[in-house]
Design an enzyme around this catalytic site. Structure first.
Site, PDB file in Angstrom:
ATOM      1  N   ASN A  16     -50.316  12.593   5.943  1.00  0.00           N
ATOM      2  CA  ASN A  16     -51.090  13.490   5.411  1.00  0.00           C
ATOM      3  C   ASN A  16     -50.591  13.129   3.639  1.00  0.00           C
ATOM      4  O   ASN A  16     -49.394  13.367   3.313  1.00  0.00           O
ATOM      5  CB  ASN A  16     -50.793  14.962   5.321  1.00  0.00           C
ATOM      6  CG  ASN A  16     -51.234  15.993   4.492  1.00  0.00           C
ATOM      7  OD1 ASN A  16     -52.274  15.431   3.740  1.00  0.00           O
ATOM      8  ND2 ASN A  16     -50.886  17.051   4.393  1.00  0.00           N
ATOM      9  N   LYS A  18     -51.824  14.165   1.024  1.00  0.00           N
ATOM     10  CA  LYS A  18     -52.038  14.961  -0.015  1.00  0.00           C
ATOM     11  C   LYS A  18     -52.749  14.774  -1.363  1.00  0.00           C
ATOM     12  O   LYS A  18     -53.738  13.969  -1.407  1.00  0.00           O
ATOM     13  CB  LYS A  18     -50.821  15.822  -0.253  1.00  0.00           C
ATOM     14  CG  LYS A  18     -49.932  16.384   1.153  1.00  0.00           C
ATOM     15  CD  LYS A  18     -48.744  16.992   0.965  1.00  0.00           C
ATOM     16  CE  LYS A  18     -48.118  17.508   2.294  1.00  0.00           C
ATOM     17  NZ  LYS A  18     -47.076  18.265   2.219  1.00  0.00           N
ATOM     18  N   HIS A 104     -54.212  23.394   6.836  1.00  0.00           N
ATOM     19  CA  HIS A 104     -52.875  23.187   6.302  1.00  0.00           C
ATOM     20  C   HIS A 104     -52.203  24.209   5.661  1.00  0.00           C
ATOM     21  O   HIS A 104     -52.949  24.930   4.845  1.00  0.00           O
ATOM     22  CB  HIS A 104     -53.034  21.748   5.404  1.00  0.00           C
ATOM     23  CG  HIS A 104     -51.903  21.266   5.387  1.00  0.00           C
ATOM     24  ND1 HIS A 104     -50.804  21.823   4.105  1.00  0.00           N
ATOM     25  CD2 HIS A 104     -51.026  20.222   5.778  1.00  0.00           C
ATOM     26  CE1 HIS A 104     -49.662  21.064   4.042  1.00  0.00           C
ATOM     27  NE2 HIS A 104     -49.692  20.063   5.165  1.00  0.00           N
ATOM     28  N   GLU A 106     -50.621  24.405   2.694  1.00  0.00           N
ATOM     29  CA  GLU A 106     -51.076  24.371   1.301  1.00  0.00           C
ATOM     30  C   GLU A 106     -52.368  24.657   1.002  1.00  0.00           C
ATOM     31  O   GLU A 106     -52.539  25.691   0.213  1.00  0.00           O
ATOM     32  CB  GLU A 106     -50.927  22.970   0.887  1.00  0.00           C
ATOM     33  CG  GLU A 106     -49.340  22.466   0.821  1.00  0.00           C
ATOM     34  CD  GLU A 106     -48.972  21.225   1.067  1.00  0.00           C
ATOM     35  OE1 GLU A 106     -49.776  20.216   0.815  1.00  0.00           O
ATOM     36  OE2 GLU A 106     -47.715  20.879   1.396  1.00  0.00           O
ATOM     37  N   GLU A 184     -46.471  23.196  11.956  1.00  0.00           N
ATOM     38  CA  GLU A 184     -45.726  22.720  10.765  1.00  0.00           C
ATOM     39  C   GLU A 184     -45.020  23.882  10.366  1.00  0.00           C
ATOM     40  O   GLU A 184     -45.763  24.737   9.682  1.00  0.00           O
ATOM     41  CB  GLU A 184     -46.716  22.114   9.861  1.00  0.00           C
ATOM     42  CG  GLU A 184     -47.538  20.909  10.358  1.00  0.00           C
ATOM     43  CD  GLU A 184     -47.848  20.022   9.002  1.00  0.00           C
ATOM     44  OE1 GLU A 184     -47.429  18.964   8.781  1.00  0.00           O
ATOM     45  OE2 GLU A 184     -48.803  20.559   8.122  1.00  0.00           O
ATOM     46  N   GLY A 190     -42.043  19.721   2.892  1.00  0.00           N
ATOM     47  CA  GLY A 190     -41.598  18.942   1.672  1.00  0.00           C
ATOM     48  C   GLY A 190     -40.046  19.665   1.153  1.00  0.00           C
ATOM     49  O   GLY A 190     -39.998  19.471  -0.022  1.00  0.00           O
ATOM     50  N   SER A 230     -41.075  17.597   6.977  1.00  0.00           N
ATOM     51  CA  SER A 230     -39.912  16.825   6.655  1.00  0.00           C
ATOM     52  C   SER A 230     -39.627  15.687   7.593  1.00  0.00           C
ATOM     53  O   SER A 230     -38.417  15.539   8.098  1.00  0.00           O
ATOM     54  CB  SER A 230     -38.814  17.652   6.269  1.00  0.00           C
ATOM     55  OG  SER A 230     -39.312  18.384   5.144  1.00  0.00           O
TER      56      SER A 230
HETATM   57  P1  PGA Z   1     -43.746  16.606   4.676  1.00  0.00           P
HETATM   58  O1  PGA Z   1     -45.197  17.435   4.765  1.00  0.00           O
HETATM   59  O2  PGA Z   1     -43.593  15.636   5.422  1.00  0.00           O
HETATM   60  O3  PGA Z   1     -43.791  16.167   3.199  1.00  0.00           O
HETATM   61  O4  PGA Z   1     -42.752  17.837   4.713  1.00  0.00           O
HETATM   62  C1  PGA Z   1     -45.799  17.529   6.037  1.00  0.00           C
HETATM   63  C2  PGA Z   1     -47.272  18.164   5.742  1.00  0.00           C
HETATM   64  O5  PGA Z   1     -47.389  18.958   5.042  1.00  0.00           O
HETATM   65  O6  PGA Z   1     -48.225  17.874   6.686  1.00  0.00           O
END
Ligand code: PGA
Length: 272
Positions: A16, A18, A104, A106, A184, A190, A230
């Protein structure tokens, strides 16, 4: 889909991006992605900014990486209309794109996505032939107050319907591989705080049991459940070793070609 005894649903490694990698960076990414390990039967995808969809798809094809599917990060449920700033399924279809993320964290946290809008997107996109990765997961506060399973259930039932009560719920028919779930935990995204393999497996097993309850054992056994939060080349092996973890949805560590390649290699190894 290549299956293995240990990985009956195959392995799916997804990135992803983003709000990173415009068209130029997307081209550079595929130019630098080392020769593919895709002939192992691994499945892979990257979810990229809309403006980079075409560049990423073309660059993937130009560099022998066409097996890495390119998808969108968020798509409206309506096919057209007065929805400033949104894109639709038919627009993606016109580009030959047939994969998308939905819900997601976010999107939920910063852009008002709710269980209801996640359901609308999931149902509409699947009906339009777009394969969906539906993201679910609890916040730190929800985990610490012992509500992880309750939250996961609420998020999944919102899209798939209740046990038996509405057996014709539209999204259920797609629990044959076309609808993928990504677990997730919000506190792991993140932050560098990956769920331990035990925590992840526990949540994945719960999701699998919920899928069995709402859609039956056959649907549950065909549905891939990815872990995200992560994930790195350093911790992916342990996560993929868990019985109910069928792959990964990776943010930060999917941005660099070397690191994404290391994740693909780990996915191929888990299949072997
Ligand atoms: P990350 O993000 O691997 O940077 O923690 C995962 C995601 O939001 O899909």
């Amino acid at each position: 889909m290549t299956k293995s005894v240990r990985k009956p649903r195959g392995v799916l490694i997804t990135g992803n991006w983003k709000m990173n990698h415009g068209p130029g960076a997307a081209r550079n990414f595929f130019a630098a992605l080392p020769a593919s390990v895709m002939n192992s039967g691994l499945r892979a995808a990257v979810y990229v900014p809309d403006v980079s969809l075409v560049a990423a798809r073309e660059a993937a094809a130009a560099h022998g990486q066409a097996a890495v599917r390119v998808g969108a990060q968020n798509v409206h449920w309506e096919k057209s209309g007065a929805f400033t700033g949104e894109i639709s399924g038919p627009m993606l279809a016109e580009l030959g794109i047939s994969a998308a993320l939905v819900g997601h964290s976010e999107r939920r946290q910063y852009f008002g996505e709710t269980d209801t809008t996640a359901r609308k997107r999931t149902e509409s996109l699947l009906a339009q032939g777009i394969e969906v990765v539906l993201c679910v997961g609890e916040t730190r506060e929800e985990r610490e107050s012992g509500r992880t399973n309750e939250v996961l259930k609420r998020q999944l039932v919102a899209v798939l319907g209740e046990n038996g009560a509405d057996a014709t719920h539209p999204a259920r028919a797609y629990l044959d591989g076309r609808l993928v779930i990504a677990y997730e935990p919000v506190w792991a995204i993140g932050t560098g705080l990956t769920a331990t393999p035990e925590q992840a497996q526990e949540a994945h097993a719960f999701i699998r049991s919920l899928l069995t309850q709402v859609a039956g054992a056959s649907a549950a056994s065909k549905t891939s459940v990815l872990y995200g939060g992560s994930v790195t080349p350093q911790n992916v092996d342990q996560l993929l070793a868990c019985a109910d973890i069928d792959g990964a949805l990776v943010g930060g560590a999917s941005l660099k070609p070397e690191s994404f390649h290391a994740l693909l290699t780990a996915g191929a190894k888990a299949l072997a």
